[in-house]
Enzyme design. Structure first.
Site, PDB file in Angstrom:
ATOM      1  N   CYS A  47       0.842  -1.199   0.000  1.00 40.47           N
ATOM      2  CA  CYS A  47       0.000   0.000   0.000  1.00 40.47           C
ATOM      3  C   CYS A  47       0.876   1.247   0.000  1.00 40.47           C
ATOM      4  O   CYS A  47       1.777   1.377   0.843  1.00 40.47           O
ATOM      5  CB  CYS A  47      -0.902  -0.023   1.230  1.00 40.47           C
ATOM      6  SG  CYS A  47      -1.857   1.492   1.445  1.00 40.47           S
ATOM      7  N   CYS A  50       0.408   3.164   3.551  1.00 36.73           N
ATOM      8  CA  CYS A  50       0.822   2.648   4.869  1.00 36.73           C
ATOM      9  C   CYS A  50       1.857   1.538   4.808  1.00 36.73           C
ATOM     10  O   CYS A  50       2.321   1.075   5.845  1.00 36.73           O
ATOM     11  CB  CYS A  50      -0.397   2.167   5.650  1.00 36.73           C
ATOM     12  SG  CYS A  50      -1.037   0.572   5.089  1.00 36.73           S
ATOM     13  N   CYS A  96      -7.242  -1.248   1.357  1.00 36.60           N
ATOM     14  CA  CYS A  96      -6.168  -1.739   2.220  1.00 36.60           C
ATOM     15  C   CYS A  96      -6.766  -2.020   3.595  1.00 36.60           C
ATOM     16  O   CYS A  96      -7.426  -1.167   4.174  1.00 36.60           O
ATOM     17  CB  CYS A  96      -5.071  -0.685   2.334  1.00 36.60           C
ATOM     18  SG  CYS A  96      -3.829  -1.080   3.583  1.00 36.60           S
ATOM     19  N   CYS A  99      -5.071   0.558   6.463  1.00 33.80           N
ATOM     20  CA  CYS A  99      -5.333   2.003   6.552  1.00 33.80           C
ATOM     21  C   CYS A  99      -6.656   2.409   5.917  1.00 33.80           C
ATOM     22  O   CYS A  99      -7.031   3.580   5.979  1.00 33.80           O
ATOM     23  CB  CYS A  99      -4.189   2.795   5.928  1.00 33.80           C
ATOM     24  SG  CYS A  99      -4.142   2.743   4.126  1.00 33.80           S
ATOM     25  N   CYS A 119      -8.052  -5.305  -9.782  1.00 32.95           N
ATOM     26  CA  CYS A 119      -7.719  -4.222 -10.708  1.00 32.95           C
ATOM     27  C   CYS A 119      -7.304  -3.012  -9.877  1.00 32.95           C
ATOM     28  O   CYS A 119      -8.146  -2.340  -9.288  1.00 32.95           O
ATOM     29  CB  CYS A 119      -8.957  -3.922 -11.554  1.00 32.95           C
ATOM     30  SG  CYS A 119      -8.681  -2.699 -12.829  1.00 32.95           S
TER      31      CYS A 119
HETATM   32 FE    FE Z   1      -2.724   0.978   3.534  1.00 31.05          FE
END
Ligand code: FE
Length: 131
Positions: A47, A50, A96, A99, A119
């Site tokens: 991510c 984060c 995610c 976060c 995607c």
């Molecule tokens: Fe994240």
């Protein structure tokens, strides 16, 4: 997993304006513009907000969609799936799990063995080369 919570102001300061628009406002980058779209290096995608590890490079494939595509997350806990009825469509949003950042959408037209297509926006991802 320990969740990360930050104020919108903190996210704004940390992220680029493009990343903020996608990760926090559920935007979408233009197809075929993402830096990681054609990345074929071996490593782990995480991510961009984060650092939570999200996908391994060996599950990345070229879907032709113009966005980085994966057929499986690194673990079931890495992402959160949500029903998304925006823009008159019914889609599955991928966030995610750490976060809550918006990553992209999940479709069921991916390759075997899962048949899934995660995607993703390239701008929502970081990449760390193996080794
Ligand atoms: Fe994240």
């Amino acid at each position: 997993m320990d969740k990360i919570e930050k104020s919108e102001q903190e996210w704004k300061e940390q992220l680029t304006s493009e990343q903020y628009e996608i990760l926090r406002n559920k935007g979408t980058e233009r197809a075929f513009t993402g830096e990681l779209l054609h990345n074929k290096e071996t490593g782990v995608y995480s991510c961009a907000a984060c650092g939570n590890p999200l996908f391994k490079s060996d599950t990345k494939y070229d879907s032709g969609s113009g966005w980085p595509s994966f057929w499986e997350p690194i673990s079931k806990d890495a992402v959160m799936l949500k029903l998304d009825k925006s823009f008159g469509m019914v889609r599955t949003e991928v966030e995610c799990a750490k976060c809550g950042g918006h990553l992209g959408h999940l479709f069921n037209d991916g390759p075997q063995p899962t048949g899934e297509r995660f995607c993703m926006n390239s701008a929502s991802l970081g990449f760390k080369k193996e080794g």
